[in-house]
Motif scaffolding. Structure first.
Motif, short mmCIF file in Angstrom:
data_model
loop_
_atom_site.label_atom_id
_atom_site.label_comp_id
_atom_site.label_asym_id
_atom_site.label_seq_id
_atom_site.Cartn_x
_atom_site.Cartn_y
_atom_site.Cartn_z
N UNK A 104 35.87 34.74 41.61
CA UNK A 104 35.60 35.91 40.77
C UNK A 104 35.01 35.51 39.43
N UNK A 105 35.45 34.38 38.88
CA UNK A 105 34.88 33.91 37.61
C UNK A 105 33.41 33.59 37.79
N UNK A 106 33.06 32.87 38.85
CA UNK A 106 31.66 32.56 39.11
C UNK A 106 30.86 33.83 39.37
N UNK A 107 31.45 34.76 40.11
CA UNK A 107 30.75 36.02 40.41
C UNK A 107 30.42 36.77 39.12
N UNK A 108 31.36 36.82 38.18
CA UNK A 108 31.12 37.52 36.92
C UNK A 108 30.06 36.84 36.08
N UNK A 159 21.96 38.92 35.92
CA UNK A 159 21.07 39.84 36.63
C UNK A 159 20.77 39.43 38.05
N UNK A 160 21.42 38.39 38.54
CA UNK A 160 21.19 37.91 39.89
C UNK A 160 22.34 38.27 40.82
N UNK A 161 22.04 38.32 42.11
CA UNK A 161 23.04 38.52 43.14
C UNK A 161 22.92 37.38 44.14
N UNK A 162 23.99 36.61 44.30
CA UNK A 162 23.96 35.44 45.17
C UNK A 162 24.93 35.59 46.33
N UNK A 163 24.73 34.76 47.33
CA UNK A 163 25.62 34.75 48.49
C UNK A 163 26.96 34.14 48.11
N UNK A 164 27.96 34.35 48.99
CA UNK A 164 29.27 33.77 48.76
C UNK A 164 29.19 32.24 48.75
N UNK A 165 28.33 31.68 49.61
CA UNK A 165 28.17 30.22 49.63
C UNK A 165 27.67 29.73 48.28
N UNK A 166 26.65 30.39 47.73
CA UNK A 166 26.10 29.98 46.44
C UNK A 166 27.14 30.13 45.33
N UNK A 174 9.49 41.30 40.86
CA UNK A 174 10.34 42.48 40.82
C UNK A 174 11.63 42.26 41.60
N UNK A 175 12.71 42.79 41.05
CA UNK A 175 13.98 42.81 41.76
C UNK A 175 14.77 41.53 41.71
N UNK A 176 14.38 40.56 40.89
CA UNK A 176 15.07 39.27 40.82
C UNK A 176 15.58 39.01 39.40
N UNK A 177 16.68 38.27 39.32
CA UNK A 177 17.29 37.97 38.04
C UNK A 177 17.04 36.55 37.58
N UNK A 178 17.97 36.03 36.79
CA UNK A 178 17.79 34.72 36.17
C UNK A 178 17.76 33.59 37.20
N UNK A 179 18.50 33.78 38.30
CA UNK A 179 18.54 32.77 39.37
C UNK A 179 17.62 33.19 40.51
N UNK A 180 16.41 33.58 40.16
CA UNK A 180 15.45 34.09 41.14
C UNK A 180 15.18 33.10 42.26
#
Length: 287
Positions: A171-175, A181-188, A260-266
């Motif tokens: 949860x800390x990593x997710x936050x 602005x990025x959305x990553x997989x659970x593995x990442x 478009x549609x990507x954040x800092x960890x594009x």
């Protein structure tokens, strides 16, 4: 990060090796043959950030990725060497020692700033690709408060202990990732969770932040002769895309791409898309 404990299941561990070159003990990964590409991650990350890009990039290139001093598996030999210019100096010396002659430097966030500085220290003015490049100055009050706060945190050995306490907490990593602005997989998220739980990695990141300044580099942007491609995600909430706009206006040979549609960890959100853009751009260069 502990070499024996953490490396075996780290991305591309089979390509990892230690390289001792003063003042640091470097963690280096290498793949492929051909012209060399050098990959430089951002603050708080490690070589893992390139894991999905490596297969494509190494099809026709010799690819080198390293952990920045104090990050991941690289042990910093001197915390006084963790600023922007000194980091670039030490990587340039490492390249000379290993006979790496990159045709291009690919850097993310703070790694993009290192890449631009490093490019001026390597022969041949290698091309530079900056992904959501962290190239801005801190203005006004923030220019005084942020460096001072980072320095106070870095000087307190309890800070890294407190921040990394509790082990790997998803949860800390997710936050933290969500705030970019990025959305990553659970593995990442799992890889970032492990890094955030590691005291040495957190301390190395804080020590780098406390010494970080882009002022000298920004003053030299109009003198940089490298071809530069600055790529940004329009959802980046960590580094505004306007930072790359301003840098591109100062660099003599710069191009800009906004995704478009990507954040800092594009590059972790859409690695195939980023590879297409970077490889197409590099193919159009005469090296």
């Amino acid at each position: 990060m502990d070499w024996a404990r953490d490396l075996p299941d780290w991305p591309h561990a089979d390509a990892s090796r230690r390289v001792r070159h003063r003042p640091h003990d470097w963690h280096v990964q290498e793949w492929g043959t051909g012209p060399t590409l050098l990959l430089l991650h951002g603050a708080g990350a490690s070589t893992h950030t390139w894991r999905e890009l490596i297969p494509r990039l190494s099809e026709h290139h010799h690819v080198v990725a390293l952990d920045l001093p104090g990050h991941g598996f690289t042990r910093a030999g001197s915390v006084s060497r963790l600023g922007l210019a000194t980091t670039a100096e030490d990587i340039a010396a490492l390249c000379a020692d290993r006979n790496w002659q990159p045709i291009a430097l690919i850097g993310h966030s703070a790694g993009a700033a290192v890449a631009l500085d490093l490019g001026t220290r390597l022969p041949g003015a290698p091309a530079v690709i900056g992904l959501n490049a962290a190239l801005d100055r801190f203005e006004g009050m923030a220019g005084w408060i942020f460096p001072m706060l980072a320095k106070l945190l870095a000087l307190n050995p309890l800070t890294a202990i407190a921040f990394s306490a509790g082990g790997a907490r998803p949860n800390r990593a997710r936050n933290v990732v969500r705030a970019t602005g990025s959305t990553l997989t659970e593995e990442a998220l799992g890889y970032y969770s492990r890094l955030l739980a590691d005291r040495a990695h957190v301390d190395g990141t804080l020590q780098m932040m406390s010494r970080w300044s882009t002022d000298a580099l920004l003053d030299r942007l109009p003198e940089i002769e490298s071809d530069v491609l600055l790529i940004t995600g329009d959802r980046d909430t960590a580094v505004s895309p306007e930072v790359s706009d301003r840098a591109a206006a100062l660099l003599p040979h710069a191009e800009r791409v906004t995704l478009e549609g990507l954040g800092h960890l594009a590059h972790e959100e859409a690695p195939g898309r980023l590879c297409d853009i970077m490889l197409d751009w590099l193919q159009g260069k005469s090296f």
